[in-house]
Design a protein around this motif. Structure first.
Motif, PDB file in Angstrom:
ATOM      1  N   ARG A  28      96.518   6.558  86.110  1.00  0.00           N
ATOM      2  CA  ARG A  28      96.985   7.935  86.257  1.00  0.00           C
ATOM      3  C   ARG A  28      98.505   8.043  86.080  1.00  0.00           C
ATOM      4  N   MET A  61      94.669  17.838 101.866  1.00  0.00           N
ATOM      5  CA  MET A  61      94.133  16.582 101.364  1.00  0.00           C
ATOM      6  C   MET A  61      92.625  16.732 101.221  1.00  0.00           C
ATOM      7  N   GLU A  62      92.236  17.627 100.310  1.00  0.00           N
ATOM      8  CA  GLU A  62      90.810  17.914 100.155  1.00  0.00           C
ATOM      9  C   GLU A  62      90.137  16.820  99.338  1.00  0.00           C
ATOM     10  N   THR A  63      90.940  16.058  98.607  1.00  0.00           N
ATOM     11  CA  THR A  63      90.379  14.969  97.813  1.00  0.00           C
ATOM     12  C   THR A  63      90.984  13.661  98.295  1.00  0.00           C
ATOM     13  N   ARG A  64      90.509  12.574  97.705  1.00  0.00           N
ATOM     14  CA  ARG A  64      91.000  11.258  98.097  1.00  0.00           C
ATOM     15  C   ARG A  64      91.278  10.400  96.883  1.00  0.00           C
ATOM     16  N   GLN A 122      93.118   8.340  91.971  1.00  0.00           N
ATOM     17  CA  GLN A 122      92.547   8.997  90.787  1.00  0.00           C
ATOM     18  C   GLN A 122      92.684  10.518  90.889  1.00  0.00           C
ATOM     19  N   ASN A 123      92.868  11.055  92.088  1.00  0.00           N
ATOM     20  CA  ASN A 123      93.060  12.493  92.255  1.00  0.00           C
ATOM     21  C   ASN A 123      94.525  12.864  92.485  1.00  0.00           C
ATOM     22  N   ARG A 162      98.292  14.066  92.128  1.00  0.00           N
ATOM     23  CA  ARG A 162      98.923  15.074  91.282  1.00  0.00           C
ATOM     24  C   ARG A 162     100.346  15.315  91.756  1.00  0.00           C
ATOM     25  N   GLU A 210     102.015  17.908  91.791  1.00  0.00           N
ATOM     26  CA  GLU A 210     102.254  19.184  92.474  1.00  0.00           C
ATOM     27  C   GLU A 210     101.842  19.168  93.936  1.00  0.00           C
ATOM     28  N   ASP A 239     104.280  20.584  96.425  1.00  0.00           N
ATOM     29  CA  ASP A 239     104.987  21.822  96.069  1.00  0.00           C
ATOM     30  C   ASP A 239     105.031  22.811  97.220  1.00  0.00           C
ATOM     31  N   GLY A 241     109.680  18.556  95.271  1.00  0.00           N
ATOM     32  CA  GLY A 241     109.138  19.908  95.321  1.00  0.00           C
ATOM     33  C   GLY A 241     108.867  20.402  96.727  1.00  0.00           C
ATOM     34  N   ALA A 242     109.082  19.553  97.723  1.00  0.00           N
ATOM     35  CA  ALA A 242     108.806  19.921  99.108  1.00  0.00           C
ATOM     36  C   ALA A 242     110.062  20.463  99.784  1.00  0.00           C
ATOM     37  N   ASN A 261      87.017  14.282 107.737  1.00  0.00           N
ATOM     38  CA  ASN A 261      87.729  13.013 107.728  1.00  0.00           C
ATOM     39  C   ASN A 261      87.815  12.266 109.068  1.00  0.00           C
ATOM     40  N   ARG A 291      87.733   9.236 109.918  1.00  0.00           N
ATOM     41  CA  ARG A 291      88.582   8.041 110.000  1.00  0.00           C
ATOM     42  C   ARG A 291      90.028   8.401 110.267  1.00  0.00           C
TER      43      ARG A 291
END
Lengths: 370, 370
Positions: free
Chosen positions: B46, B122-125, B128-129, B131, B133, B136, B164-165, B225, B227
């Motif tokens: 990525r 953090m809807e994904t993990r 590979q996800n 990004r 942004e 932002d 961007g934060a 989540n 864990r």
């Protein structure tokens, strides 16, 4: 077929009921009654009723069905008058709690009374905002009494279905205990949460300026409609108090586990929440939750940006189950979250959006529940 | 300018940090470290890092900044090793709680350590996800120690802004007490609510099949989540327990008022919630809440229906602050809720949608708070 429907109380609910009855249920004549001249005028202008007046006796005299859409606190007085005024009519109401209303039904009306409660959003007010679609797909609880005549329940059931809602017959007390859990408890927790955060100052920091998405979601209904909610809380105080005590008990258990550092308890608890959350999702979308995918797209914050995205998905026949925009700033744009059903559809959505120059990502909704 | 950034832990956060650092912050070289081969491969594919390995010493040796993105529970071990391995580097982390991490920083690292916590979804993990942004517009808390060298805080502050934060320096303990209110309490309440409703059976009725919008909003994060969240709850157990006890106290007051039928108390309480809810809205949208209007449109549930609506609004330069679809059924369609700023814009939106054949309605967001 219902010839004549009388609606007592021409607010958003009464007005919408009139509109839906006229447009969808083939009711021959809808008569409205409201002491407020402005409400009557709005209902007439919007076509909610064929006629409107302020005299209860005249409005209900020949009615087949009388629907009480006035504030819950006024119902006992109206019910006491009705028995003699509308000798043939089936009488129903739309209040959010049912035990109190049922108890106030006079003996002469009990064979003809059926409580009612349509579960639908009330983000606006007044007959001027009435709309026939208000009840579309909504659960509409009906609470007959032990001595309600079955044919009357059957006819009201049919009317409610014709309005676009899903009628569900239920005992009045069961209704109130169910709503205490599904509606009144969440409202109370939203209020408690926003007040606790709003009153706190942590070393000078105002928590409300530092909230994220979870806090916003949880307090969306906080502080809504004090006039209505004080009545709801008080009318259902017994069931609500019992539910709040159960919340306190469960919270006490979590506190004990927390203070003991009991990771096993906390993991089991969150796992339990995860399982129930899945069940709730499945019930909401008529989809197996495993099939739901969240597609995230970062977009600039400018007019028209949705059009390109939704057009691309629409042209590809990808149905959007849910749609949310998380707004950041005009400078940086925001993130769109689409909910789509099926991994193949989600993958196609990502490819289409990538082809449009957006960096899109898809992930199963339940990924984080593992 | 930061020449060399080492990222320890190549998940979603570590990967996104690498991407943003390379694309936005002009970091010359980003080196990743992760024991998991799949994570390293994903990060390389990525483009999150220039190189990746599993040897901590090699990864951090020449680093100007070391960002610890591994699970919070592994940080004490990594921190103990780091002092000798990266003698020049500024060291930071991204954990959701800060007091515990700060306490685990060895003496030799204290002048160079600054805790960090970016607040972002953090809807994904997984890398590979990742990004660029992700951060932002997000608040990124920085928790320097008393003996952190000021120039290091300044440089990290700049790096975070370049990503961007919005960097916000805060004491570690204050951070944890603030997050206990704004994040950990809402999560705990969401779990408690969904478990209570999910376990209940009311005369045979399963409450989860009868929930409405308020319940759904309030339990969106429930069960997420396990864990991560067991660690967060335990790491912040003291602050969270104090916040939960305050919730219990306030709930006790409401219960007393409820059982006493104290309408005045309940009205004041809901009014207080309403006021704080307004303040939270204002902080969220950079708009006076009085200026926010909710536009509701009933739409059929078919692909492409959004396009016509969003195009019409886009062409008219009406900016959408927020967007939600309430899904009913494929047969009946659903309701779109748009949030727009300004009464004039809301009115124009309604006219445009009416012209398209949709029955749209606009109302001030605060209408129900009166």
């Amino acid at each position: 077929v219902i010839q004549r429907l009388a609606i007592v109380g021409l607010g958003l609910m009464g007005g919408s009921l009139g509109l839906a009855a006229r447009e969808r249920a083939n009711v021959q004549r809808v008569v409205g009654c409201d002491p407020d001249e402005g409400a009557r005028a709005a209902a007439l202008t919007r076509g909610c009723v064929d006629e409107a007046g302020d005299d209860l006796a005249a409005a209900v005299a020949d009615a087949d069905v009388v629907a009480l859409c006035a504030p819950v606190s006024e119902l006992p007085v109206v019910l006491a008058e009705l028995a003699g005024l509308a000798p043939q009519a089936t009488v129903t109401d739309i209040g959010s709690t049912k035990t109190g209303v049922v108890a106030a039904v006079p003996a002469g009306l009990r064979a003809r009374f059926i409580g009612g409660h349509p579960i639908c959003g009330m983000e606006t007010r007044g007959a001027q905002n009435a709309r026939a679609e208000l009840f579309d797909g909504a659960t509409w609880y009906l609470t007959p009494l032990a001595d309600t005549e079955p044919a009357r329940l059957r006819d009201l059931h049919r009317l409610v279905a014709a309005l676009g809602a899903t009628p569900v017959a239920i005992d009045a007390g069961v209704h109130d205990r169910l709503l205490a859990v599904t509606s009144h408890l969440p409202h109370a927790l939203a209020n408690l949460l926003v007040v606790q955060a709003g009153e706190a100052r942590i070393d000078g920091h105002d928590p409300l300026t530092a909230i994220g998405g979870s806090f916003r979601d949880m307090t969306r209904v906080a502080g809504a409609n004090p006039r209505i909610w004080v009545d709801i809380f008080l009318d259902n105080r017994e069931a609500l108090a019992s539910v709040l005590r159960e919340h306190q008990r469960a919270l006490g258990e979590v506190l004990t586990a927390l203070e003991a550092g009991d990771a096993g308890y906390l993991a089991r608890w969150i796992g339990q929440a995860s399982g129930h959350h899945r069940r709730a999702l499945a019930a909401q979308f008529d989809q197996r939750p495993e099939e739901l995918y969240r597609v995230q797209v970062h977009v600039p914050d400018r007019p028209g940006v949705f059009a390109g995205i939704t057009q691309a998905l629409g042209a590809a026949r990808i149905n959007i189950e849910d749609f949310e925009l998380h707004h950041f700033t005009p400078e940086r744009g925001g993130t769109i979250e689409l909910l789509v059903a099926g991994s193949e559809e989600a993958q196609r959505a990502v490819e289409l959006l990538d082809a449009q120059g957006y960096g899109a990502l898809a992930a199963p909704v339940l990924a984080d529940d593992a």
